[in-house]
Design a protein around this motif. Sequence first.
Motif, PDB file in Angstrom:
ATOM      1  N   SER A  58       0.862  -1.184   0.000  1.00 17.23           N
ATOM      2  CA  SER A  58       0.000   0.000   0.000  1.00 17.23           C
ATOM      3  C   SER A  58       0.897   1.233   0.000  1.00 17.23           C
ATOM      4  N   THR A  59       0.316   2.380  -0.301  1.00 22.55           N
ATOM      5  CA  THR A  59       1.101   3.614  -0.382  1.00 22.55           C
ATOM      6  C   THR A  59       0.379   4.746   0.323  1.00 22.55           C
ATOM      7  N   TYR A  61      -1.215   7.436   2.615  1.00 24.15           N
ATOM      8  CA  TYR A  61      -1.758   7.389   3.965  1.00 24.15           C
ATOM      9  C   TYR A  61      -2.074   5.968   4.417  1.00 24.15           C
ATOM     10  N   GLY A  62      -2.379   5.088   3.475  1.00 24.70           N
ATOM     11  CA  GLY A  62      -2.740   3.732   3.838  1.00 24.70           C
ATOM     12  C   GLY A  62      -4.179   3.564   4.278  1.00 24.70           C
ATOM     13  N   TYR A  63      -5.029   4.460   3.874  1.00 27.07           N
ATOM     14  CA  TYR A  63      -6.446   4.317   4.225  1.00 27.07           C
ATOM     15  C   TYR A  63      -6.992   2.993   3.692  1.00 27.07           C
ATOM     16  N   ASP A  65      -6.270  -0.021   4.294  1.00 28.44           N
ATOM     17  CA  ASP A  65      -5.219  -0.988   3.964  1.00 28.44           C
ATOM     18  C   ASP A  65      -5.595  -2.338   4.568  1.00 28.44           C
ATOM     19  N   ARG A  68      -2.663  -4.333   6.403  1.00 22.71           N
ATOM     20  CA  ARG A  68      -2.375  -3.817   7.744  1.00 22.71           C
ATOM     21  C   ARG A  68      -3.480  -4.200   8.728  1.00 22.71           C
ATOM     22  N   ARG A  87       2.683  -2.750  13.285  1.00 23.16           N
ATOM     23  CA  ARG A  87       3.171  -1.757  12.328  1.00 23.16           C
ATOM     24  C   ARG A  87       4.656  -1.955  12.009  1.00 23.16           C
ATOM     25  N   VAL A 277      -4.221   4.971   9.578  1.00 22.62           N
ATOM     26  CA  VAL A 277      -3.141   5.269   8.631  1.00 22.62           C
ATOM     27  C   VAL A 277      -1.949   4.350   8.862  1.00 22.62           C
ATOM     28  N   SER A 279       0.961   3.094   5.806  1.00 24.59           N
ATOM     29  CA  SER A 279       1.064   2.222   4.635  1.00 24.59           C
ATOM     30  C   SER A 279       2.366   1.430   4.670  1.00 24.59           C
ATOM     31  N   ASN A 280       2.489   0.478   3.741  1.00 22.36           N
ATOM     32  CA  ASN A 280       3.695  -0.341   3.640  1.00 22.36           C
ATOM     33  C   ASN A 280       3.918  -0.683   2.174  1.00 22.36           C
ATOM     34  N   ALA A 281       4.793   0.091   1.533  1.00 20.65           N
ATOM     35  CA  ALA A 281       5.020  -0.074   0.096  1.00 20.65           C
ATOM     36  C   ALA A 281       5.720  -1.381  -0.249  1.00 20.65           C
TER      37      ALA A 281
END
Length: 424
Positions: A58-59, A61-63, A65, A68, A87, A277, A279-281
């Motif tokens: 995800s990228t 803000y990670g709304y 997700d 997560r 996290r 929020v 994210s984790n790219a």
Amino acid sequence: MPKETPMMLSLQDDLVSRCKKTLRDAWDTIDATVLCNQAKVLAAFTANRISQNHMSPSTGYGYQDMGRDGLDALYKDVFESQAALVRVHWASGTHVLKTALFALLRPGDEALSVTGTPYDTLHPIIGIGERRETSLSAYGVTYAETEALSLCQEGVIDEGEMEHLLAHAVTPKTKLFMVQRSRGYSSRKTISMKTLERFMDIVKRRWPKILTFVDNCYCEFAEDKEPPALGITLTAGSLIKNPGGGLAPTGGYLAGESWAIDLAADTLYAAGIGNEVGSNAAGYRPLYQGLFMAPKIVGESLKGATFAAAFFHALGYLVDPLPLEPRSDIVQSITMGSGEDLRTLAKAIQYSSPVDSFATPEPWDMPGYERQVIMAAGTFVQGSSIELSCDGPFVPPYRAYLQGGLTCEHVILACQNARKMLEK
């Protein structure tokens, strides 16, 4: 024919055979715990309908997700808590502990450690020793300690005396009981779930309004229950230790009561948006797979720790726990007795590592430590303590703390190499 190396020459060893025979019952007990915990983890995966979509990156803000949020749900179920926060943005276990303490404590509150002085890296956060403007003490939070829970774990005092010591230490300002389950760089025993349950029975009866906070590092899956199941307010740990299964590249977790998790999320991120929020790219696959593997990997580490205890005990070193003692974490203490022997043991563990085996550990002033520390850790994930590592303060009695091992066989080979290097 390949050239013989010390690793190849060590495969036939009478001492190894004798140690393994003495550990059969202990390893059967570990296998039973692994099976129990694996069933619990598998049930959580199926109940939460984990899919390939949860592994996706995800990228921003990670709304919304789902990767997560799925991890939060898994840890909630596995740890039997009201909620969880998992996290990758936590840099270490110490970072998780700091977040939790700042979330729960306010100016005028007092934190009471019931397991004596905490691990070195927490001292600057609490304000023990050198005062820092970013410590809890700078914000008006005071600190006190007692060894009541540790002494009860060691059998020095009974539950009645533990309650008496706690009552003597509690003040009107006491807001939080702090428990560090693993021993850190001390000689005390690890706090078992059974002892923690006795402690919580007293707290619920005598001080139901005082919050409880447990540092669970090194202890996850060593037993068949985790602290949140006892009603602990917040339990903290690192993903590059037990629950990451050797696969998680970074991160940490908190599990506990919903309102406390909300406070911690706001403290980690920003008030009002904390849980929504982050994210984790890089994607979540290693975190999911690591949690699934964790019960088995912790079992391998426990078997390695019992072997190291038996092996070094046979060589005449003081070890704690003893080979057949019940275990509540993956850490094995070995008192080397001299700086040269501690240095040699660290060198042997580093030599036996799959990564950076050519490096030579030396004592140095590590950030966050008040004493020089020597550390051997040739790990795939930097600083991973579920992989085989060895460290300790470079001061008398020169005690080494051996932990981890993705396979028991790796620990056996490392112990054999340590013996050869110590004999030389």
